[in-house]
Every structure is written in structure tokens, then in C-alpha cells.
Design a protein around this motif. Structure first.
Motif, short mmCIF file in Angstrom:
data_model
loop_
_atom_site.label_atom_id
_atom_site.label_comp_id
_atom_site.label_asym_id
_atom_site.label_seq_id
_atom_site.Cartn_x
_atom_site.Cartn_y
_atom_site.Cartn_z
N THR A 231 0.86 -1.17 0.00
CA THR A 231 0.00 0.00 0.00
C THR A 231 0.90 1.23 0.00
O THR A 231 1.97 1.22 0.60
CB THR A 231 -0.98 0.00 1.20
N GLY A 232 0.51 2.24 -0.70
CA GLY A 232 1.36 3.42 -0.84
C GLY A 232 0.58 4.71 -0.69
O GLY A 232 -0.63 4.70 -0.47
N GLY A 233 1.31 5.82 -0.82
CA GLY A 233 0.70 7.14 -0.70
C GLY A 233 0.25 7.42 0.73
O GLY A 233 -0.80 8.02 0.96
N VAL B 180 8.18 11.66 0.59
CA VAL B 180 6.88 11.65 -0.08
C VAL B 180 6.52 10.21 -0.45
O VAL B 180 7.38 9.42 -0.82
CB VAL B 180 6.91 12.54 -1.36
N ASN B 181 5.27 9.90 -0.34
CA ASN B 181 4.73 8.60 -0.76
C ASN B 181 5.37 7.40 -0.04
O ASN B 181 5.87 6.48 -0.68
CB ASN B 181 4.87 8.45 -2.28
N PRO B 182 5.35 7.37 1.29
CA PRO B 182 5.82 6.17 1.97
C PRO B 182 4.93 4.98 1.63
O PRO B 182 3.74 5.14 1.34
CB PRO B 182 5.74 6.52 3.45
N ARG B 183 5.52 3.80 1.66
CA ARG B 183 4.78 2.57 1.32
C ARG B 183 4.94 1.55 2.44
O ARG B 183 5.99 1.47 3.07
CB ARG B 183 5.33 1.96 0.04
N ALA B 184 3.90 0.73 2.61
CA ALA B 184 3.97 -0.39 3.56
C ALA B 184 3.90 -1.67 2.74
O ALA B 184 3.03 -1.83 1.89
CB ALA B 184 2.81 -0.33 4.55
N LEU B 185 4.83 -2.57 3.01
CA LEU B 185 4.85 -3.87 2.35
C LEU B 185 4.78 -4.95 3.43
O LEU B 185 5.63 -4.99 4.32
CB LEU B 185 6.12 -4.05 1.51
N LYS C 85 -9.85 -1.71 2.76
CA LYS C 85 -11.05 -1.28 2.03
C LYS C 85 -11.92 -0.36 2.89
O LYS C 85 -12.50 0.59 2.38
CB LYS C 85 -11.85 -2.49 1.56
N GLU C 86 -12.02 -0.67 4.19
CA GLU C 86 -12.78 0.19 5.10
C GLU C 86 -12.25 1.62 5.08
O GLU C 86 -13.00 2.58 5.20
CB GLU C 86 -12.70 -0.33 6.54
N ARG C 87 -10.95 1.74 4.92
CA ARG C 87 -10.29 3.05 4.93
C ARG C 87 -10.15 3.64 3.52
O ARG C 87 -9.66 4.75 3.36
CB ARG C 87 -8.91 2.93 5.59
N LYS C 88 -10.54 2.84 2.52
CA LYS C 88 -10.44 3.24 1.11
C LYS C 88 -9.01 3.58 0.71
O LYS C 88 -8.74 4.54 0.00
CB LYS C 88 -11.39 4.42 0.82
N TRP C 89 -8.08 2.76 1.21
CA TRP C 89 -6.68 2.93 0.89
C TRP C 89 -6.35 2.13 -0.36
O TRP C 89 -6.87 1.03 -0.58
CB TRP C 89 -5.79 2.43 2.03
N PHE C 90 -5.41 2.67 -1.13
CA PHE C 90 -4.88 1.95 -2.28
C PHE C 90 -4.05 0.77 -1.78
O PHE C 90 -3.32 0.86 -0.80
CB PHE C 90 -3.98 2.87 -3.12
N TYR C 91 -4.16 -0.36 -2.48
CA TYR C 91 -3.25 -1.49 -2.20
C TYR C 91 -3.19 -2.38 -3.44
O TYR C 91 -4.06 -2.32 -4.30
CB TYR C 91 -3.71 -2.30 -0.98
N GLU C 92 -2.16 -3.18 -3.49
CA GLU C 92 -2.06 -4.20 -4.53
C GLU C 92 -1.44 -5.46 -3.96
O GLU C 92 -0.67 -5.39 -3.00
CB GLU C 92 -1.27 -3.70 -5.75
N ILE C 93 -1.83 -6.59 -4.53
CA ILE C 93 -1.31 -7.88 -4.12
C ILE C 93 0.00 -8.13 -4.86
O ILE C 93 0.05 -7.98 -6.08
CB ILE C 93 -2.30 -9.02 -4.44
N VAL C 94 1.03 -8.48 -4.12
CA VAL C 94 2.35 -8.77 -4.70
C VAL C 94 2.65 -10.21 -4.42
O VAL C 94 2.62 -10.65 -3.27
CB VAL C 94 3.44 -7.86 -4.06
N LYS C 95 2.92 -11.00 -5.46
CA LYS C 95 3.21 -12.43 -5.25
C LYS C 95 4.70 -12.66 -5.22
O LYS C 95 5.48 -11.99 -5.74
CB LYS C 95 2.56 -13.27 -6.33
N ILE D 160 7.93 -0.50 6.31
CA ILE D 160 7.54 0.82 5.80
C ILE D 160 8.76 1.40 5.08
O ILE D 160 9.84 1.51 5.66
CB ILE D 160 7.12 1.79 6.94
N ASN D 161 8.57 1.70 3.81
CA ASN D 161 9.66 2.29 3.01
C ASN D 161 9.38 3.78 2.80
O ASN D 161 8.29 4.15 2.36
CB ASN D 161 9.75 1.61 1.63
N PHE D 162 10.37 4.58 3.11
CA PHE D 162 10.27 6.02 2.90
C PHE D 162 11.22 6.40 1.77
O PHE D 162 12.34 5.90 1.70
CB PHE D 162 10.67 6.79 4.17
N THR D 163 10.76 7.29 0.92
CA THR D 163 11.64 7.82 -0.12
C THR D 163 12.53 8.90 0.51
O THR D 163 12.25 9.39 1.61
CB THR D 163 10.82 8.42 -1.29
#
Length: 140
Positions: free
Chosen positions: A77-79, A108-113, A130-140, A101-104
Motif C-alpha cells: 500500500t502506498g501514498g 513523499v509517498n511512503p509505502r507499507a509492504l 477497504k474500510e479506509r479506502k486505501w490503495f493497495y495491490e497484491i504482490v506475489k 515501511i519504506n520512505f523515499t
């Protein structure tokens, strides 16, 4: 019977039952009976040819297939705002799950993996996102 009488070579006729006898007809449908008859025929052929009878070894039971290992996935998830970083960190601490948590450089735009997640944890985290309407993507 004609084949055994008229043949110019040794011949044998095996009768294991009669179809017009209901009890024998049913018996001939029994797999154990069929195996016993086959064994006796093999024994007789070996005896006639003066060969030792070697019983068939019981077949080795195949190993049961290993259950498929449940595939784990990572969720990215990012942003994330500073508040979001804090919220997701608290969520993972409470669950005792692993996430990075990755910070640039510019912050700007920290991400959680997440670490590898099985289906139950994945579904729970997806629901939380989804409850928070956060962006996320599944990474395999």
C-alpha cells in the motif's frame, strides 16, 4: 469344449461357475473370487510347466499426495500520510504481523509492504484497507 478336443496342442478349459446358477453368477462378479481364480490358474500353469509359483506381491500403496501448500502473498500500500503510517504500524503491531515501511529520500509517498500473508490474514488486511479506502495491490 470343441477347442480342447480338436486342438493339436495342449489345451485346458477352466470353468469357474455357470451363468444359469444365480449363486455362481453372482460369485463370478466378486473381485476377490476373480483374483482367487486367476491365482489358481497361474498356479496350475506353473505346476504343469514344472516352474515354481511366485505369488504376486501386494501392490505398494501410493503415498497420499501432499496437501498443496497455501500460497502466501504480500500486500503493498502506498501514498501514506504520516497519520496513515502510524495507523498501519499500530495495526500490524496489534496483530503481531510483519510489515516494512519504506520512505523515499524526500519523504513523499511512503509505502507499507507486508510479509507473506496466508488467505485468512490477507482477507483481514484487505478488509481493513477497504474500510479506509486505501490503495493497495497484491504482490506475489
Amino acid at each position: 469344449m470343441h477347442m480342447t478336443c480338436e486342438s493339436k496342442m495342449p489345451a485346458v478349459l477352466f470353468e469357474f461357475g455357470f451363468m444359469d446358477n444365480l449363486r455362481e453368477a453372482r460369485l463370478m462378479l466378486n473381485v476377490d473370487f476373480q483374483k482367487e481364480c486367476a491365482k489358481e490358474v497361474a498356479f496350475a500353469v506353473c505346476e504343469y510347466n514344472k516352474l515354481p509359483y511366485i505369488p504376486v506381491a501386494k501392490p505398494i500403496q501410493p503415498l497420499a499426495p501432499k496437501p498443496k501448500k497455501e500460497e502466501s502473498v504480500q500486500i503493498l500500500t502506498g501514498g501514506l500520510s504520516p497519520e496513515m503510517v502510524k495507523e498501519v504500524t499500530q495495526f500490524f503491531k496489534a496483530k503481531e504481523w510483519y510489515a516494512k515501511i519504506n520512505f523515499t529520500i524526500d519523504g513523499v509517498n511512503p509505502r507499507a509492504l507486508t510479509g507473506g500473508m496466508k488467505s485468512k490474514a490477507k482477507a483481514e488486511f484487505e478488509s481493513w484497507l477497504k474500510e479506509r479506502k486505501w490503495f493497495y495491490e497484491i504482490v506475489k
